[in-house]
Scaffold this active site. Structure first.
Site, PDB file in Angstrom:
ATOM      1  N   ASP A 152       0.632  -0.780   0.334  1.00 47.75           N
ATOM      2  CA  ASP A 152      -0.173  -0.280   0.529  1.00 47.75           C
ATOM      3  C   ASP A 152       0.408   1.232  -0.043  1.00 47.75           C
ATOM      4  O   ASP A 152      -0.140   2.713   0.116  1.00 47.75           O
ATOM      5  CB  ASP A 152      -0.768   0.264   1.262  1.00 47.75           C
ATOM      6  N   GLU A 210      -0.214  -9.897  -1.092  1.00 40.11           N
ATOM      7  CA  GLU A 210      -0.694  -8.681   0.131  1.00 40.11           C
ATOM      8  C   GLU A 210      -2.258  -7.628  -0.504  1.00 40.11           C
ATOM      9  O   GLU A 210      -2.289  -6.331   0.393  1.00 40.11           O
ATOM     10  CB  GLU A 210      -0.155  -7.594   0.570  1.00 40.11           C
ATOM     11  N   GLU A 228      -2.243   4.804   2.084  1.00 42.08           N
ATOM     12  CA  GLU A 228      -2.578   3.752   2.413  1.00 42.08           C
ATOM     13  C   GLU A 228      -3.662   3.579   1.950  1.00 42.08           C
ATOM     14  O   GLU A 228      -3.142   1.943   0.813  1.00 42.08           O
ATOM     15  CB  GLU A 228      -2.012   3.025   3.376  1.00 42.08           C
ATOM     16  N   HIS A 280       5.129   5.399  12.868  1.00 44.00           N
ATOM     17  CA  HIS A 280       5.464   5.798  12.080  1.00 44.00           C
ATOM     18  C   HIS A 280       4.596   6.867  11.220  1.00 44.00           C
ATOM     19  O   HIS A 280       4.896   7.138   9.854  1.00 44.00           O
ATOM     20  CB  HIS A 280       7.214   5.527  10.657  1.00 44.00           C
ATOM     21  N   ARG A 285       1.424   8.594   9.242  1.00 44.98           N
ATOM     22  CA  ARG A 285       1.695   9.661   9.071  1.00 44.98           C
ATOM     23  C   ARG A 285       0.317  10.584   9.506  1.00 44.98           C
ATOM     24  O   ARG A 285       0.532  11.599   9.915  1.00 44.98           O
ATOM     25  CB  ARG A 285       1.021  10.117   7.517  1.00 44.98           C
ATOM     26  N   HIS A 324      12.480   5.838  13.601  1.00 45.07           N
ATOM     27  CA  HIS A 324      12.434   6.039  12.096  1.00 45.07           C
ATOM     28  C   HIS A 324      12.429   6.984  11.740  1.00 45.07           C
ATOM     29  O   HIS A 324      12.573   7.976  11.774  1.00 45.07           O
ATOM     30  CB  HIS A 324      10.411   5.548  11.505  1.00 45.07           C
TER      31      HIS A 324
HETATM   32  C1  UD1 Z   1       6.268   4.837   3.941  1.00 48.16           C
HETATM   33  C2  UD1 Z   1       5.388   4.677   3.554  1.00 48.16           C
HETATM   34  C3  UD1 Z   1       4.406   4.006   4.149  1.00 48.16           C
HETATM   35  C4  UD1 Z   1       5.068   2.675   5.003  1.00 48.16           C
HETATM   36  C5  UD1 Z   1       6.695   3.212   5.778  1.00 48.16           C
HETATM   37  C6  UD1 Z   1       7.083   2.185   5.769  1.00 48.16           C
HETATM   38  C7  UD1 Z   1       3.620   5.588   1.771  1.00 48.16           C
HETATM   39  C8  UD1 Z   1       3.309   7.379   1.623  1.00 48.16           C
HETATM   40  N1  UD1 Z   1       4.473   5.574   2.903  1.00 48.16           N
HETATM   41  O1  UD1 Z   1       6.317   6.002   4.471  1.00 48.16           O
HETATM   42  O2  UD1 Z   1       3.155   3.739   3.796  1.00 48.16           O
HETATM   43  O3  UD1 Z   1       4.581   1.748   6.173  1.00 48.16           O
HETATM   44  O4  UD1 Z   1       7.109   3.578   4.946  1.00 48.16           O
HETATM   45  O5  UD1 Z   1       8.369   2.217   6.961  1.00 48.16           O
HETATM   46  O6  UD1 Z   1       4.043   5.071   0.930  1.00 48.16           O
HETATM   47  N2  UD1 Z   1      14.114   8.247   5.770  1.00 48.16           N
HETATM   48  C9  UD1 Z   1      14.596   8.642   5.550  1.00 48.16           C
HETATM   49  N3  UD1 Z   1      15.715   6.768   5.590  1.00 48.16           N
HETATM   50  C10 UD1 Z   1      15.054   6.065   5.156  1.00 48.16           C
HETATM   51  C11 UD1 Z   1      13.568   6.081   5.278  1.00 48.16           C
HETATM   52  C12 UD1 Z   1      13.327   7.246   5.355  1.00 48.16           C
HETATM   53  O7  UD1 Z   1      15.901   9.310   6.112  1.00 48.16           O
HETATM   54  O8  UD1 Z   1      15.727   5.042   4.674  1.00 48.16           O
HETATM   55  C13 UD1 Z   1      12.893   9.316   5.996  1.00 48.16           C
HETATM   56  C14 UD1 Z   1      13.128  10.826   4.243  1.00 48.16           C
HETATM   57  O9  UD1 Z   1      13.248  11.787   5.170  1.00 48.16           O
HETATM   58  C15 UD1 Z   1      12.322  10.804   3.985  1.00 48.16           C
HETATM   59  C16 UD1 Z   1      11.154  10.835   4.844  1.00 48.16           C
HETATM   60  O10 UD1 Z   1      11.884   9.725   6.046  1.00 48.16           O
HETATM   61  O11 UD1 Z   1      11.986  11.477   2.829  1.00 48.16           O
HETATM   62  C17 UD1 Z   1       9.636   9.517   4.220  1.00 48.16           C
HETATM   63  O12 UD1 Z   1       9.865   8.280   3.827  1.00 48.16           O
HETATM   64  P1  UD1 Z   1       8.713   8.285   3.431  1.00 48.16           P
HETATM   65  O13 UD1 Z   1       9.065   7.175   2.622  1.00 48.16           O
HETATM   66  O14 UD1 Z   1       8.062   9.385   1.916  1.00 48.16           O
HETATM   67  O15 UD1 Z   1       7.573   8.197   4.239  1.00 48.16           O
HETATM   68  P2  UD1 Z   1       7.578   6.899   5.505  1.00 48.16           P
HETATM   69  O16 UD1 Z   1       6.572   7.520   6.504  1.00 48.16           O
HETATM   70  O17 UD1 Z   1       8.414   6.108   5.903  1.00 48.16           O
HETATM   71  N1  UDP Z   2      11.862  -3.017  11.054  1.00 47.27           N
HETATM   72  C1  UDP Z   2      13.191  -3.397  11.362  1.00 47.27           C
HETATM   73  N2  UDP Z   2      13.276  -3.287  11.615  1.00 47.27           N
HETATM   74  C2  UDP Z   2      12.999  -1.667  13.002  1.00 47.27           C
HETATM   75  C3  UDP Z   2      10.982  -1.991  12.930  1.00 47.27           C
HETATM   76  C4  UDP Z   2      11.300  -2.358  11.876  1.00 47.27           C
HETATM   77  O1  UDP Z   2      13.585  -4.101  10.559  1.00 47.27           O
HETATM   78  O2  UDP Z   2      13.692  -1.008  13.152  1.00 47.27           O
HETATM   79  C5  UDP Z   2      10.650  -4.423  10.702  1.00 47.27           C
HETATM   80  C6  UDP Z   2       9.596  -5.411  11.368  1.00 47.27           C
HETATM   81  O3  UDP Z   2      10.183  -6.394  11.474  1.00 47.27           O
HETATM   82  C7  UDP Z   2       8.353  -5.356   9.569  1.00 47.27           C
HETATM   83  C8  UDP Z   2       8.192  -4.487   8.843  1.00 47.27           C
HETATM   84  O4  UDP Z   2      10.134  -3.484   9.876  1.00 47.27           O
HETATM   85  O5  UDP Z   2       8.394  -6.697   9.318  1.00 47.27           O
HETATM   86  C9  UDP Z   2       8.060  -2.925   9.887  1.00 47.27           C
HETATM   87  O6  UDP Z   2       7.974  -1.788   8.844  1.00 47.27           O
HETATM   88  P1  UDP Z   2       6.900  -0.903   8.813  1.00 47.27           P
HETATM   89  O7  UDP Z   2       6.781  -0.726  10.910  1.00 47.27           O
HETATM   90  O8  UDP Z   2       8.141   0.454   8.764  1.00 47.27           O
HETATM   91  O9  UDP Z   2       6.186  -0.820   7.535  1.00 47.27           O
HETATM   92  P2  UDP Z   2       5.041  -0.831   7.926  1.00 47.27           P
HETATM   93  O10 UDP Z   2       4.848  -2.298   8.260  1.00 47.27           O
HETATM   94  O11 UDP Z   2       4.267  -0.035   8.617  1.00 47.27           O
HETATM   95  O12 UDP Z   2       4.127  -0.316   6.262  1.00 47.27           O
END
Ligand code: UD1
Ligand code: UDP
Length: 369
Positions: free
Chosen positions: A97, A119, A133, A212, A214, A244
């Site tokens: 998603d 999924e 999502e 994490h 939004r 996160h």
């Molecule tokens: C994203 C997904 C969410 C998913 C989550 C898992 C969307 C809209 N959101 O949310 O569905 O559940 O990932 O974790 O697709 N950042 C880093 N390094 C990283 C990752 C993130 O610095 O490796 C920071 C960056 O500033 C980036 C921000 O996090 O711009 C947001 O990342 P983004 O993928 O837009 O949103 P998530 O909250 O991570």
């Molecule tokens: N996870 C990880 N390291 C962390 C936190 C989570 O490897 O520090 C793993 C967790 O076991 C799961 C996945 O990341 O498999 C979940 O990711 P996240 O919560 O970012 O996204 P969501 O599942 O909500 O989309």
């Protein structure tokens, strides 16, 4: 020979797609398997790629600090065009998603490529939660030709929406990944695992936190942090929080919790260290989707800091409970789990509503037909 392009970009998609990539690669005469990462996440994606030893064929390297949905969506669609033109897949595979899933499905549709959605079919039918999502997953469902759902309930959602294409209940690949990690952990250690061994006090009860979403940005995260401060006043608990990397999460969490006693703020952990830590925890407090699926398999009670969930199966079974971001509710439910043994035992039972570890085999068998 079928040409398959698996596209993903974030940590959870990578964890759940990794076992599928490995399974397709076992059948080189039937499938040409190609991996494209959007790198919507960077460091958190690379942690997973390293652990599962996956080297992407295409890496769009799109992540920008503090990125927004508008730019990210546009970048994914335009970034994928040359990849689709170059590899010319018969099928693309997208997961779940995220914005990567939705935009990749749309780009595939524009290119006339059939879409397989892993999924598929999870729903809250609330377009604000999870945001964005819920709508990402619904749009992806409309664009999909082959839907692989984790549970029969998810299949029923798709049937009631009269989506086009073939629908199959495969189970969730998250359990395939989890079983792989649990098995590998029997003879495995790394720097992070050693760091946790040396720094955490396992004589205390470990409460593991992640967050994490939004829709929890702003007040939601402030309330979560206030609740954690109060829970941490109990000297018998140790709160461990891999934070996160999203700045919208880093800012409030560091401002409100850094340096507080009984609270360890750490960097996001690579998957093996995280699975190990889940196993060593007493309670998990999270707003994550994937952790709601993993924890029942590990027999860990989960309090979900969300108002609603697209994964009702574990809630119905009683191992996962929704507490939202209400400070008092987070505190009272956590304390009840800490103090009421019978209540804890009832929530602790191990079960696998989301899969049996054979999801990727079922998906590959379907794709052979
Ligand atoms: C994203 C997904 C969410 C998913 C989550 C898992 C969307 C809209 N959101 O949310 O569905 O559940 O990932 O974790 O697709 N950042 C880093 N390094 C990283 C990752 C993130 O610095 O490796 C920071 C960056 O500033 C980036 C921000 O996090 O711009 C947001 O990342 P983004 O993928 O837009 O949103 P998530 O909250 O991570
Ligand atoms: N996870 C990880 N390291 C962390 C936190 C989570 O490897 O520090 C793993 C967790 O076991 C799961 C996945 O990341 O498999 C979940 O990711 P996240 O919560 O970012 O996204 P969501 O599942 O909500 O989309």
């Amino acid at each position: 020979m079928k040409k398959l392009l698996l596209i993903f970009g974030t940590r959870p998609e990578a964890i759940k797609m990794a076992p599928l990539i490995k399974e397709f690669q076992k059948h080189p005469t039937e499938f040409e398997t190609c991996v494209c990462v959007t790198a919507q996440h960077r460091q958190m994606l690379d942690q997973v790629l390293n652990f599962f030893e996956i080297i992407p064929d295409y890496d769009l390297n799109l992540m920008r600090p503090g990125q927004n949905l508008f730019q990210l969506t546009a970048d994914i669609i335009t970034g994928l065009k040359p990849v689709l033109d170059d590899f010319k897949p018969d099928y693309t595979f997208v997961h779940g998603d995220t914005t990567t899933s939705m935009a990749s499905a749309l780009a595939s549709f524009y290119a006339g490529v059939k879409v397989c959605h892993i999924e598929a079919g999870l729903r809250t039918y609330n377009k604000q939660a999870p945001f964005p999502e819920e709508i990402n997953r619904q749009i992806t469902g409309r664009l999909t030709d082959i839907h692989f759902t984790p549970t029969p309930a998810a299949k029923n959602n798709l049937l009631s929406e009269k989506v086009a294409g073939h629908i199959e209940v495969s189970g969730n690949t998250v359990i395939d990944a989890l079983l792989f990690a649990v098995d590998k952990l029997k003879n495995y250690s790394d720097k992070e695992i050693e760091m946790l061994k040396n720094t955490l006090d396992f004589s205390k009860r470990i409460i593991l936190i992640t967050g994490h979403r939004r829709e929890n940005f702003g007040d939601g995260f402030v309330h979560i942090c206030e609740a954690l401060l109060e829970i941490a006043a109990d000297p018998e608990v140790e709160i461990v929080y891999p934070v996160h990397l999203n700045p919208q999460v880093q800012d409030p969490v560091n401002r409100l919790l850094k340096g507080k006693s009984n609270i360890r703020l750490i960097k996001p952990l690579a998957y093996p260290a995280f699975v190990r830590l889940m196993n060593q925890s007493c309670i998990i407090l999270t707003d994550s989707g994937g952790i709601q699926e993993e924890a029942p398999s590990l027999g860990k009670p989960v309090l979900v800091m969300r108002e609603t969930t697209e994964r009702p199966e574990a809630v119905e079974a009683g191992t996962v409970k929704l507490v939202g971001t209400d400070k008092e509710k987070i505190i009272s439910e956590t304390k009840r789990l800490l103090n009421d043994k019978d209540y804890y035992n009832a929530m602790q039972k191990t079960h696998n509503p989301y899969g049996d570890g054979l999801a990727v085999r079922r998906i590959v068998e379907t794709m052979k037909k």
